[in-house]
Design a protein around this motif. Structure first.
Motif, PDB file in Angstrom:
ATOM      1  N   GLY A 165       0.811  -1.201   0.000  1.00 34.80           N
ATOM      2  CA  GLY A 165       0.000   0.000   0.000  1.00 34.80           C
ATOM      3  C   GLY A 165       0.850   1.258   0.000  1.00 34.80           C
ATOM      4  N   VAL A 166       2.012   1.200  -0.693  1.00 35.42           N
ATOM      5  CA  VAL A 166       2.920   2.336  -0.719  1.00 35.42           C
ATOM      6  C   VAL A 166       3.218   2.712  -2.168  1.00 35.42           C
ATOM      7  N   SER A 167       3.671   3.958  -2.347  1.00 39.03           N
ATOM      8  CA  SER A 167       4.072   4.413  -3.683  1.00 39.03           C
ATOM      9  C   SER A 167       5.580   4.320  -3.820  1.00 39.03           C
ATOM     10  N   ARG A 168       6.060   4.446  -5.058  1.00 40.12           N
ATOM     11  CA  ARG A 168       7.496   4.389  -5.291  1.00 40.12           C
ATOM     12  C   ARG A 168       8.198   5.520  -4.553  1.00 40.12           C
ATOM     13  N   ASP A 169       7.600   6.685  -4.554  1.00 39.45           N
ATOM     14  CA  ASP A 169       8.264   7.828  -3.919  1.00 39.45           C
ATOM     15  C   ASP A 169       8.456   7.625  -2.411  1.00 39.45           C
ATOM     16  N   GLY A 229      14.994   5.075  -2.674  1.00 38.30           N
ATOM     17  CA  GLY A 229      16.018   5.941  -2.124  1.00 38.30           C
ATOM     18  C   GLY A 229      16.212   5.781  -0.626  1.00 38.30           C
ATOM     19  N   LYS A 230      15.381   4.965   0.020  1.00 35.72           N
ATOM     20  CA  LYS A 230      15.516   4.727   1.464  1.00 35.72           C
ATOM     21  C   LYS A 230      16.274   3.430   1.703  1.00 35.72           C
ATOM     22  N   LYS A 231      16.900   3.356   2.858  1.00 33.40           N
ATOM     23  CA  LYS A 231      17.515   2.091   3.237  1.00 33.40           C
ATOM     24  C   LYS A 231      16.401   1.042   3.320  1.00 33.40           C
ATOM     25  N   PHE A 232      16.687  -0.117   2.770  1.00 30.46           N
ATOM     26  CA  PHE A 232      15.643  -1.134   2.622  1.00 30.46           C
ATOM     27  C   PHE A 232      14.997  -1.494   3.959  1.00 30.46           C
ATOM     28  N   TRP A 233      15.823  -1.603   4.999  1.00 32.52           N
ATOM     29  CA  TRP A 233      15.287  -2.025   6.295  1.00 32.52           C
ATOM     30  C   TRP A 233      14.454  -0.940   6.975  1.00 32.52           C
ATOM     31  N   GLU A 234      14.518   0.306   6.434  1.00 31.23           N
ATOM     32  CA  GLU A 234      13.724   1.391   7.001  1.00 31.23           C
ATOM     33  C   GLU A 234      12.405   1.578   6.266  1.00 31.23           C
ATOM     34  N   CYS A 235      12.213   0.801   5.212  1.00 30.68           N
ATOM     35  CA  CYS A 235      10.987   0.927   4.427  1.00 30.68           C
ATOM     36  C   CYS A 235       9.783   0.392   5.207  1.00 30.68           C
ATOM     37  N   TYR A 236       8.585   0.749   4.726  1.00 26.53           N
ATOM     38  CA  TYR A 236       7.324   0.437   5.398  1.00 26.53           C
ATOM     39  C   TYR A 236       7.195  -1.048   5.733  1.00 26.53           C
ATOM     40  N   TRP A 237       7.658  -1.908   4.836  1.00 26.88           N
ATOM     41  CA  TRP A 237       7.447  -3.352   5.028  1.00 26.88           C
ATOM     42  C   TRP A 237       8.093  -3.863   6.321  1.00 26.88           C
ATOM     43  N   TRP A 238       9.175  -3.180   6.756  1.00 34.80           N
ATOM     44  CA  TRP A 238       9.966  -3.719   7.881  1.00 34.80           C
ATOM     45  C   TRP A 238      10.001  -2.813   9.108  1.00 34.80           C
ATOM     46  N   ALA A 258      -0.449  -3.540   3.519  1.00 34.78           N
ATOM     47  CA  ALA A 258      -1.444  -2.462   3.578  1.00 34.78           C
ATOM     48  C   ALA A 258      -2.443  -2.717   4.694  1.00 34.78           C
ATOM     49  N   GLY A 259      -2.845  -1.629   5.340  1.00 37.17           N
ATOM     50  CA  GLY A 259      -3.792  -1.756   6.446  1.00 37.17           C
ATOM     51  C   GLY A 259      -3.149  -2.288   7.710  1.00 37.17           C
ATOM     52  N   ASP A 260      -1.836  -2.234   7.780  1.00 40.80           N
ATOM     53  CA  ASP A 260      -1.082  -2.710   8.953  1.00 40.80           C
ATOM     54  C   ASP A 260      -1.299  -4.201   9.218  1.00 40.80           C
ATOM     55  N   THR A 261      -1.542  -4.943   8.127  1.00 38.51           N
ATOM     56  CA  THR A 261      -1.657  -6.401   8.250  1.00 38.51           C
ATOM     57  C   THR A 261      -0.267  -7.015   8.132  1.00 38.51           C
ATOM     58  N   ARG A 262      -0.190  -8.324   8.397  1.00 43.16           N
ATOM     59  CA  ARG A 262       1.098  -9.021   8.366  1.00 43.16           C
ATOM     60  C   ARG A 262       1.055 -10.152   7.339  1.00 43.16           C
ATOM     61  N   MET A 263       2.185 -10.348   6.697  1.00 45.12           N
ATOM     62  CA  MET A 263       2.318 -11.441   5.735  1.00 45.12           C
ATOM     63  C   MET A 263       3.684 -12.097   5.931  1.00 45.12           C
ATOM     64  N   TRP A 264       3.641 -13.421   5.986  1.00 44.98           N
ATOM     65  CA  TRP A 264       4.913 -14.145   6.042  1.00 44.98           C
ATOM     66  C   TRP A 264       5.397 -14.382   4.611  1.00 44.98           C
TER      67      TRP A 264
END
Length: 610
Positions: free
Chosen positions: A57-61, A65-74, A106-112
């Motif tokens: 549920g995120v856009s490219r922007d 350009g962010k450190k991968f571990w700081e992205c929304y997924w993690w 998206a929606g703050d759900t979790r996926m393995w």
């Protein structure tokens, strides 16, 4: 496409030939089902495919350009971020990193996802980029969790069960043992993982151990269950006989392979309980017959001495006997407090105790056999005092004293009944059953001396006997019969030894034999007393009560049979319940019929009977 440098130092010109067209690459990775991206070696996200962006549920922007571990997924999980950062550093060194990770969607759900981070190298072998990828394994993880929960449930069901359950795996090793089964295996260490055939041979003897091993292997191989409702064996490890109801079945263990589960129920306690019940019932039957014999003896003796008031005297004696039985039952037929015994026989005069009836003596405990004898004697004394003595007039009194006194190194039990303030006392012209119970009965039962004085001031009755015959009931040291003790082979034709621990029954048998013309040796109330009599006299036959209180007449029976003296057994037990030493000996059940006794004596004493 123009050449550009990105913040992570990644240059599209460094990509392998055919991969320089970034638009083409984006189209390709956007069509993949999984999540795919591209990182600079330092972990900066430079590309992410459409499925990854849409799922998060995120856009490219928001992520490029962010450190991968700081992205929304993690970024929801600090520990997960640290793990991913470490994985980036390892991949930058050329290592392929794989692990399962929980990503935020998206929606703050979790996926393995099954996550992989691979290094991308140029023609010179340098790591120029990192490729993160992953695919949804949420269902697989859920299935694994369910399987793990099922495994844990199965384990807990078995191991925490209070019932007897254990499992054997496909390799024929002990897999699990419930709490309820632990006691069976207490001598097997180590236990879990132990070869099951070895376990069974530690616990059980042959051939049962091999038979059980074969049954378990057969069920494991064929799936055919087996049920043994009642196995009774003596264990090899503790030499204790145990009984079990057990059943085995094949099942699939959590590892997916076949195994065998055994459910068992320990019948040992129930079997011991049932044996105790049977023993108790035999004992109740024996004591009931003994009591009936005692009542019959009292009836015979009362009728012979007091026919004119038989019902009254007989009723009183049975009531006295009943009072004594109550005290014996309350004490479990063991030692009886003498105070309780005395009060049970003076219950009709309870209001006089302390005023006209004075009790004086230490609180000692007497044996069950002595309690019965003393109880009958005290009942006769109390009844006589109420009818003719001190308790028959308002001012009369009774002093009852007892004590243990040393005498020539052997403690003596002394009991005295002294009356005063009653009518003038004269010695009776005729001796009745009451005199027999306070005289001969007490004397023979307790191996003591009885003195009765008909003093003008009031009746005085005294008993002196060895204390160990009243306070304790030891089995004396065995003294075998032989010619050296005084016994000779030449036997009188009609002398019969009588042995019975119930003095009234013994007296009844002795008087019956006497009336029939036999000479009686005894009666004796113990093996030791019988041996003493036989060392001084002779007998042609013996009538033996099998159960003599805290001993049996078995040793005496063995010696008499060895010497060729014929026996007749008298018992409340049936023939099948008698000891082996009485096999072939005529048995007369209690209550006893004298005609049967005389008939059996005639047979064993007839020529050629030996």
């Amino acid at each position: 496409m123009a050449h550009q440098s990105d913040p992570g130092g990644f240059d599209s010109a460094d990509l392998p030939r055919g991969m320089a067209d970034m638009e083409l690459m984006r189209r390709i990775i956007d069509q993949t089902v999984g999540f795919v991206g591209l990182l600079a070696p330092d972990g900066t996200l430079t590309e992410a495919n459409a499925p990854a962006l849409e799922a998060g549920g995120v856009s490219r922007d928001e992520v490029i350009g962010k450190k991968f571990w700081e992205c929304y997924w993690w970024s929801h999980d600090t520990a997960g971020m640290a793990r991913l950062e470490a994985a980036v550093q390892r991949a930058a060194q050329g290592e392929v990193v794989r692990y399962d990770a929980e990503a935020r969607m998206a929606g703050d759900t979790r996926m393995w996802i099954a996550f992989m981070l691979s290094p991308l190298r140029d023609a010179a072998g340098r790591v120029v980029a990192l490729v993160p990828s992953g695919f949804d394994i949420t269902e697989r993880k859920a299935a694994e969790d369910r399987l793990r929960a099922a495994h844990d449930t199965f384990r807990d069901l078995v191991e925490r069960s209070p019932f007897g359950i254990y499992t054997v795996d496909a390799d024929f090793r002990l897999h699990q043992v419930s709490q309820g089964a632990q006691k069976v295996f207490e001598n097997v260490r180590p236990l879990i993982g132990r070869d099951f055939a070895e376990v069974l041979r530690i616990i059980w003897p042959e051939p049962f151990a091999s038979e059980a091993i074969g049954l378990f292997r057969h069920t494991l191989e064929t799936g055919e269950p087996y049920h043994a409702p009642g196995t009774v064996e003596t264990r090899a490890d503790i030499q204790v006989r145990e009984a079990y109801d057990w059943k085995i079945e094949r099942l699939t263990l959590p590892d997916g392979r076949d195994g065998v589960v055994c459910h068992f129920y320990d019948l040992s306690e129930r079997q011991r309980f049932e044996e105790q019940i049977k023993l108790l019932m035999r004992e109740v039957n024996h004591r009931a017959k003994n009591m009936l014999s005692l009542v019959l003896s009292i009836a015979r003796q009362t009728a012979a001495s007091s026919p004119e008031d038989f019902v009254e005297r007989f009723t009183q004696r049975i009531q006295g006997l009943s009072a004594g039985q109550d005290v014996l039952v309350q004490s479990g037929w063991r030692h009886v407090p003498i105070g309780a015994l005395v009060r049970s026989q003076l219950s009709h005069f309870q209001d006089l105790i302390g005023t006209r009836i004075h009790l004086d003596g230490p609180e000692i405990e007497v044996t069950a056999a002595a309690a019965q004898t003393l109880g009958l004697a005290l009942h006769e004394l109390a009844t006589n005092a109420a009818k003719y003595g001190a308790l028959s007039v308002p001012g009369g009194e009774v002093h009852l004293r007892w004590k243990i006194a040393p005498q020539q190194g052997q403690p003596q039990f002394l009991l005295e009944w002294q009356e005063s303030g009653g009518p003038d006392v004269t010695e009776p012209q005729r001796r009745g059953f009451g005199s027999t119970m306070t005289g001969h009965l007490v004397r023979s039962s307790l191996n003591g001396e009885v003195e009765t004085r008909y003093a003008a001031a009031g009746l005085v009755w005294r008993l002196a006997c060895p204390a160990d015959g009243v306070i304790e009931d030891p089995v004396p040291a065995r003294r075998p019969l032989s010619d050296e003790t005084g016994y000779v082979d030449t036997r009188p034709d009609n002398t019969v030894l009588v042995v019975d621990d119930e003095p009234l029954i013994a007296l009844d048998i002795a008087e019956g034999l006497d009336r029939a013309g036999y000479k009686v040796l005894g009666p004796a109330n113990s093996v030791a007393q019988a041996r003493t009599l036989l060392s001084q006299s002779r007998c042609a036959a013996a009538v033996l009560d099998v159960n003599l209180g805290r001993e049996t007449s078995v040793p005496l029976a063995k010696e008499l049979r060895r010497l060729g003296i014929p026996l007749i057994a008298v018992s409340g037990y049936s023939a099948t319940q008698l000891p082996d030493e009485f096999e072939g000996v005529p048995l007369i059940g209690k209550p006893m019929n004298f005609n049967i006794l005389f008939d059996q004596l005639g047979k064993v004493l007839s020529p050629g009977a030996e």
